[in-house]
Design an enzyme around this catalytic site. Structure first.
Site: not given
Ligand SMILES: NC(=O)c1ccc[n+]([C@@H]2O[C@H](COP(=O)([O-])OP(=O)(O)OC[C@H]3O[C@@H](n4cnc5c(N)ncnc54)[C@H](O)[C@@H]3O)[C@@H](O)[C@H]2O)c1
Length: 400
Positions: A258, A281
């Site tokens: 990005e 993003h």
């Molecule tokens: N687009 C954006 O602006 C933005 C903003 C915030 C967070 N995010 C991203 O969103 C994602 C989720 O955030 P969150 O706070 O819910 O995270 P989190 O850690 O609370 O949840 C992630 C979940 O994914 C599960 N997981 C991991 N690998 C897996 C797989 N291969 N298959 C199935 N399940 C799997 C984990 O067990 C966990 O329950 C993160 O990657 C974070 O960086 C993006």
């Protein structure tokens, strides 16, 4: 205590810290290494966002830092282990933008189901394309959530309120919210749902985990969203599946590489494909999320300085502490130490030698560090000197 807040952190943070008695200096931009080292002289608490790097050199030369606030989600910009070794607690805001991501995902599911971007772009070009072909309600559709953490599980609740049937798959055993249905495997989810949305975390093992094989298993004409991390999806393969029509639409907010700055050029194999929504993003980028980040992280910094609470610290053992009972009389000793056998016994024998009465004590450990917090009725200076002189001591703070 002095706090330095960089990168235009929300004013909520400044007011919380001022109310707690901090002298607060704010700056709009990020600082590079030498500027940051200069600016940190005499500073106890620093607040940054994603553009300021707190390197091992900064930590070494900054001197008296007690805590770092990352007023964002990620903490890659901070040398966390070095900070822990120096007894500097670090906090971030892991949940403040959860709702913002969920709302964008919902908006995009509806926008793709109604092919809104195509209608919008036609009309901007002066073409009145009124027809219902390929436009659908989302009510009753099957939504498949991959990764049922903070975001995935909240999306589950909001989606159900809109009448979607929710299915999810998580590698961990997660509690199903509402009427959501847990799938035993990713394949089961892909074969069931009509909309697949990824909300997995950024662990290294997730690199490229969603590619040609997974797209092939999705139901024909289903929708796909990724608002998690760019590197988890093979976007060349998504492009092929969109062009062949197997996938009817996609919404993508995150990319393997990005641009670093606003206004920089951007390229993706997904550009120019109909019914594909690309966003830079911004899933978590709302004014509400920024405000909540300011409130959340400043509160954590204040509670650490005032009470020694390390709840949700990303680098120190976690202890949730109440305010000291009978404030003003006794004192609280926070002792961060190398996690070796017998440290607690040593702390207590020093206190006993000096006739100190322990009113309450909590210990937790995390990797190489241990954190013991002791409330005492009185504390002679000699006991403080002896605790500080223990070879295992990393940092000793006396509160009260
Ligand atoms: N687009 C954006 O602006 C933005 C903003 C915030 C967070 N995010 C991203 O969103 C994602 C989720 O955030 P969150 O706070 O819910 O995270 P989190 O850690 O609370 O949840 C992630 C979940 O994914 C599960 N997981 C991991 N690998 C897996 C797989 N291969 N298959 C199935 N399940 C799997 C984990 O067990 C966990 O329950 C993160 O990657 C974070 O960086 C993006």
């Amino acid at each position: 205590m002095k706090a330095l807040l960089l990168e235009s952190i929300h004013p909520f943070a400044e007011s919380i810290l001022r109310e707690a008695g901090f002298e607060v200096e704010t700056r709009t931009g990020a600082l590079d290494e030498p500027e940051l080292i200069d600016a940190l002289q005499g500073v106890d608490v620093v607040g940054i966002r994603s553009k300021t790097e707190i390197t091992p050199t900064v930590l070494e030369k900054a001197g008296g830092l007690t805590a770092i606030g990352a007023f964002c989600i990620g903490t890659n910009q901070i040398a966390l282990d070095d900070a822990a070794t120096r007894g500097i607690a670090t906090f971030n805001a892991p949940f403040s933008n959860t709702r913002s991501v969920v709302e964008l995902a919902i908006a995009e599911i509806i926008a793709m189901a109604r092919r809104l971007t195509e209608k919008d772009s036609s009309l901007h070009k002066g073409v009145w394309d009124k027809n219902s072909k390929g436009s659908h309600e989302i009510r009753g559709r099957k939504l498949g959530i991959v990764g049922y953490g903070n975001i995935g599980s909240q999306l589950s609740v909001v989606a159900e309120m809109l009448g979607l049937q929710v299915y999810f798959y998580d590698t961990d055993d997660k509690l199903a919210m509402g009427n959501a249905h847990r799938c035993g495997s990713l394949d089961e989810l892909l074969e069931t749902a009509e909309v697949i949305t990824l909300h997995v975390d950024g662990r290294a093992g997730n690199a490229g985990f969603f590619g040609a094989e997974q797209f092939a298993k999705m139901r024909p004409r289903s929708l796909f969203l990724n608002l998690s991390r760019g590197f988890v999806v093979d976007y060349d393969s998504l492009r092929e599946n969109l062009l062949s029509g197997h996938i009817a639409g996609a919404a993508v907010d995150v990319f393997p590489t990005e641009p670093k700055k606003r206004g920089e050029a951007f390229e993706s194999p997904l550009q120019g494909i109909p019914n594909v929504i690309l966003t830079p993003h911004v899933g978590g980028s709302t004014e509400e999320a920024q405000e909540d980040i300011g409130r959340f992280v400043a509160g954590k910094l204040r509670d650490y300085v005032e009470r020694g609470t390390t709840t949700l610290s990303v680098n120190l053992p976690s202890l949730t502490l109440e305010e000291r009972a009978g404030a003003g009389e006794g004192r609280r000793i926070t002792h961060l130490h190398r996690n070796t056998p017998g440290v607690l016994a040593k702390v207590n024998s020093i206190l006993a030698e000096h006739g100190v009465n322990i009113e309450g004590q909590l210990l937790n450990t995390r990797g190489e560090n241990g954190y013991v917090v002791t409330d005492v009725a009185q504390l002679p200076d000699a006991a403080i000197t002896d605790l500080r002189a223990m070879p295992e001591t990393i940092q000793l703070r006396i509160i009260g």
